[in-house]
Every structure is written in structure tokens, then in C-alpha cells.
Design a protein around this motif. Sequence first.
Motif, short mmCIF file in Angstrom:
data_model
loop_
_atom_site.label_atom_id
_atom_site.label_comp_id
_atom_site.label_asym_id
_atom_site.label_seq_id
_atom_site.Cartn_x
_atom_site.Cartn_y
_atom_site.Cartn_z
N ALA A 156 -12.46 7.83 -16.92
CA ALA A 156 -12.33 6.95 -18.08
C ALA A 156 -10.98 6.24 -18.10
O ALA A 156 -10.87 5.11 -18.59
CB ALA A 156 -12.53 7.74 -19.37
N GLN A 157 -9.93 6.91 -17.60
CA GLN A 157 -8.62 6.25 -17.52
C GLN A 157 -8.70 5.03 -16.61
O GLN A 157 -8.13 3.98 -16.90
CB GLN A 157 -7.57 7.24 -17.01
N VAL A 158 -9.40 5.18 -15.51
CA VAL A 158 -9.55 4.08 -14.56
C VAL A 158 -10.46 3.00 -15.12
O VAL A 158 -10.18 1.80 -14.99
CB VAL A 158 -10.11 4.62 -13.22
N PRO A 164 -19.69 -9.77 -18.13
CA PRO A 164 -19.80 -8.96 -19.35
C PRO A 164 -19.59 -7.49 -18.99
O PRO A 164 -20.20 -7.00 -18.04
CB PRO A 164 -21.24 -9.22 -19.81
N LEU A 165 -18.73 -6.81 -19.73
CA LEU A 165 -18.36 -5.44 -19.38
C LEU A 165 -18.78 -4.47 -20.48
O LEU A 165 -18.42 -4.63 -21.64
CB LEU A 165 -16.86 -5.33 -19.15
N LEU A 166 -19.54 -3.46 -20.08
CA LEU A 166 -19.94 -2.38 -20.98
C LEU A 166 -19.36 -1.08 -20.42
O LEU A 166 -19.55 -0.78 -19.24
CB LEU A 166 -21.46 -2.29 -21.05
N LEU A 167 -18.65 -0.33 -21.24
CA LEU A 167 -18.08 0.94 -20.80
C LEU A 167 -18.83 2.11 -21.43
O LEU A 167 -19.10 2.10 -22.64
CB LEU A 167 -16.60 1.03 -21.19
N ILE A 168 -19.16 3.11 -20.61
CA ILE A 168 -19.75 4.35 -21.09
C ILE A 168 -18.90 5.49 -20.57
O ILE A 168 -18.81 5.70 -19.35
CB ILE A 168 -21.21 4.51 -20.61
N THR A 169 -18.21 6.19 -21.46
CA THR A 169 -17.37 7.31 -21.04
C THR A 169 -18.09 8.61 -21.35
O THR A 169 -18.67 8.78 -22.42
CB THR A 169 -16.01 7.28 -21.75
N LEU A 170 -18.03 9.52 -20.41
CA LEU A 170 -18.69 10.83 -20.54
C LEU A 170 -17.60 11.91 -20.49
O LEU A 170 -17.02 12.15 -19.44
CB LEU A 170 -19.69 11.00 -19.40
N GLY A 171 -17.31 12.49 -21.65
CA GLY A 171 -16.20 13.44 -21.70
C GLY A 171 -14.91 12.77 -21.25
O GLY A 171 -14.11 13.37 -20.54
N GLY A 172 -14.68 11.55 -21.71
CA GLY A 172 -13.59 10.73 -21.19
C GLY A 172 -12.20 11.29 -21.47
O GLY A 172 -11.85 11.57 -22.61
N PHE A 173 -11.42 11.41 -20.40
CA PHE A 173 -10.02 11.86 -20.50
C PHE A 173 -9.15 10.65 -20.18
O PHE A 173 -9.02 10.25 -19.03
CB PHE A 173 -9.76 13.00 -19.50
N HIS A 174 -8.55 10.05 -21.22
CA HIS A 174 -7.73 8.85 -21.00
C HIS A 174 -6.71 8.74 -22.11
O HIS A 174 -6.83 9.38 -23.16
CB HIS A 174 -8.61 7.59 -20.95
N ASN A 175 -5.68 7.91 -21.88
CA ASN A 175 -4.57 7.87 -22.84
C ASN A 175 -4.74 6.86 -23.96
O ASN A 175 -3.95 6.83 -24.90
CB ASN A 175 -3.24 7.62 -22.12
N GLY A 176 -5.76 6.00 -23.90
CA GLY A 176 -6.01 5.06 -24.99
C GLY A 176 -5.08 3.87 -25.04
O GLY A 176 -5.12 3.10 -26.01
N ALA A 177 -4.24 3.69 -24.02
CA ALA A 177 -3.26 2.59 -24.06
C ALA A 177 -3.81 1.28 -23.51
O ALA A 177 -3.28 0.21 -23.82
CB ALA A 177 -2.02 2.99 -23.26
N ASN A 178 -4.86 1.33 -22.70
CA ASN A 178 -5.34 0.11 -22.04
C ASN A 178 -6.02 -0.84 -23.02
O ASN A 178 -6.75 -0.42 -23.92
CB ASN A 178 -6.30 0.47 -20.90
N ASP A 179 -5.80 -2.13 -22.78
CA ASP A 179 -6.37 -3.17 -23.64
C ASP A 179 -7.87 -3.32 -23.36
O ASP A 179 -8.27 -3.50 -22.21
CB ASP A 179 -5.65 -4.49 -23.36
N LEU A 180 -8.67 -3.26 -24.40
CA LEU A 180 -10.13 -3.35 -24.25
C LEU A 180 -10.68 -4.65 -24.84
O LEU A 180 -11.87 -4.75 -25.12
CB LEU A 180 -10.78 -2.14 -24.94
N THR A 181 -9.82 -5.64 -24.98
CA THR A 181 -10.24 -6.91 -25.57
C THR A 181 -11.41 -7.52 -24.83
O THR A 181 -12.33 -8.08 -25.44
CB THR A 181 -9.05 -7.90 -25.58
N HIS A 182 -11.39 -7.43 -23.50
CA HIS A 182 -12.43 -8.08 -22.70
C HIS A 182 -13.63 -7.18 -22.42
O HIS A 182 -14.50 -7.54 -21.62
CB HIS A 182 -11.84 -8.58 -21.38
N ALA A 183 -13.68 -6.04 -23.07
CA ALA A 183 -14.88 -5.18 -22.98
C ALA A 183 -15.79 -5.52 -24.14
O ALA A 183 -15.35 -5.68 -25.28
CB ALA A 183 -14.49 -3.71 -23.04
N GLU A 184 -17.08 -5.67 -23.85
CA GLU A 184 -18.04 -5.95 -24.94
C GLU A 184 -18.14 -4.77 -25.89
O GLU A 184 -18.12 -4.93 -27.10
CB GLU A 184 -19.42 -6.24 -24.36
#
Length: 312
Positions: free
Chosen positions: A178-180, A195-215
Motif C-alpha cells: 500500500a505504501q508503494v 483512471p486510477l482505483l486503489l484497493i488496499t488489503l491490510g494496508g501498511f502505509h504512512n498516509g503522506a502520499n498525495d492521492l489527488t489523482h486517484a479516483e
Amino acid sequence: MTWFPLIVLVLGPLLLVEALLARYEVLAYSAGWRAPTTELPEGVPYARGADADSPPDSYVVYLDGIGKRRVRDTRDGGQLVKAVIAGAPELRVLGQVQPYSPLADPLADRPVWAWLRRRIGLLLFLHNVMQIFVAADHRYRPLYNRAVGSQIATQLRLAGYQADSGIPVVLLSYSGGAQVATGAVDELHTQLRSPLLLITLGGFHNGANDLTHAEHVHRLTSASDGIERFGTWIFPQRWRLCRGSGWNRARRAGKITVHRLDPATHLGPRSYISPTPQPPDGRSYLDRTTDTVIALIRARHSATAATDDPSP
């Protein structure tokens, strides 16, 4: 107590070495000392699932957890990829991306690491764990995001993806993947404008990345997943108080939907991708996760098709 100093003396230097090696790879990429690997081993396709002769409904890029150390799927990740392909033949699925290598160089194929794997297998996991923290480090994060985002874009092109085609790209990530995934959003938007769709499964990430361009981001989680919960504790950008973080901006924009998969755990016989049957409906944890992932992808496709339909 007598074991504690020994553990510190052994693990301390190992973690230091791993931290230095993890930083070296992203710096080697940014300095141009080594070019990322693009070719796959003989017999490994660039994508599986829907036939390449016609556009699939979506391209799915699977970004595995820290067990990923070769081009071929891990045991558990491979089960999920196969289940998604079997349940949704309209998708093209890529499982070869190396989330923990900015140079797209499989860890297990490196001669030194192959030797170490036979003797100290823990080192391979430590290496990938340290790569997650390098990817989360504000000093290296932009370089890491660009490197792995470019790797994903390259593999998508080799799998037949055409920029500006409008075909959705789904980043399906497990654990540290999920970090990647969150970090690759900007580079994929720049290179492919998909168009970008993200599905995280038990995602381990720091939450800092910009998700503006994710639907949209679908967060598949469970109250019994202690590892994901640990990630929400240790990274301040995941806290609601950090309103300016990429994660919290996306939350306020309504881009994040949480899906509960209780009582699944992060690892073990009750993990999200375990084939063990579970009550009350008798489906396995793997089946339930697969059904959820496919339903989310198909719902996005159906909504888009309905919007594009010119009929009254």
C-alpha cells in the motif's frame, strides 16, 4: 534476559546494514548508475487474464507484501492473483512488479541474496521491511515513488496498456504494498493519464502520499488485523489531527471507503488470503476477499459504462 543482549548485538548490525542497502538502491536509480530492469524471465507473461487482442475492462496491478522477492508470485499472493483471474476473466492482471526494488531487480535472483536466503532467510524480509520505511521517509519518498511508479507504467505498457485510453488501472496492494501503491499515483497519472482505483488489503502505509489523482481508495481491513492497526498508530499522517496529509485530504474529499472483512487477520490461517473456510457461509477468507475485490472493480466499470451510455 540473557538472550536479549545477544539479539540486540545480532539484529542491530543487520538492521543497520539493511537500512544502508535499502537507501543505496533508490539513490542508484536517481543518480542513473543503473537502469531499471524491464525484461521478464522466459515463460513469464507481462499480464494474465483477458486476451491481449481486445481491451480488458481494467488492468489490475498486484503489489504484494514484504514476502515479494522474485518476479513470480509468492505463495499467498499467487493464490489471490489466480483467484481474481479465475473470477473475473475480463481483467488483465500483472503480478510481476517489484514493490521493494526501485531498480525492479528481484531480490532472490541476486547471487549474494540467493546465498543468504539458504542460510539467513530472515534477511530477505528485513530488506523489504526497510524498503517500506525508506519509501515512507520524506527524504527519499519522492525518488522512490517516481522509481516504482515508472516501473509500474513500463510493465503496463509492455502488457498492452495505451496512455490516454481511459481504461482503468487498479492498484491492488497487500500490506506494505500500500505504501508503494499510494506513492505511484502521481507518476502513473503523469505517464499514462489513466483512471486510477486503489484497493488496499491490510494496508501498511504512512498516509503522506498525495492521492489527488486517484479516483477512489477502497480500504479492506479487519478489527483483528494488528499489523495494519500498528501502521495507523506509528505514522502521524494517518492520524485525523494531521489534516494536511494526503490520506486525510482524501478522506475529507470522500475518496476513501472502508470495507470490513472481520474477523480476518493479517497473517496466518485466518488471514485475508487464507484458503481456510470460515463461518457462517463456508467461504474461505480468500474467497471472500476475492469476491470483494472483483465486486469493487466491476462496480466501478458498471458506473462508468452507465455514465458513457448515450441512450436516454
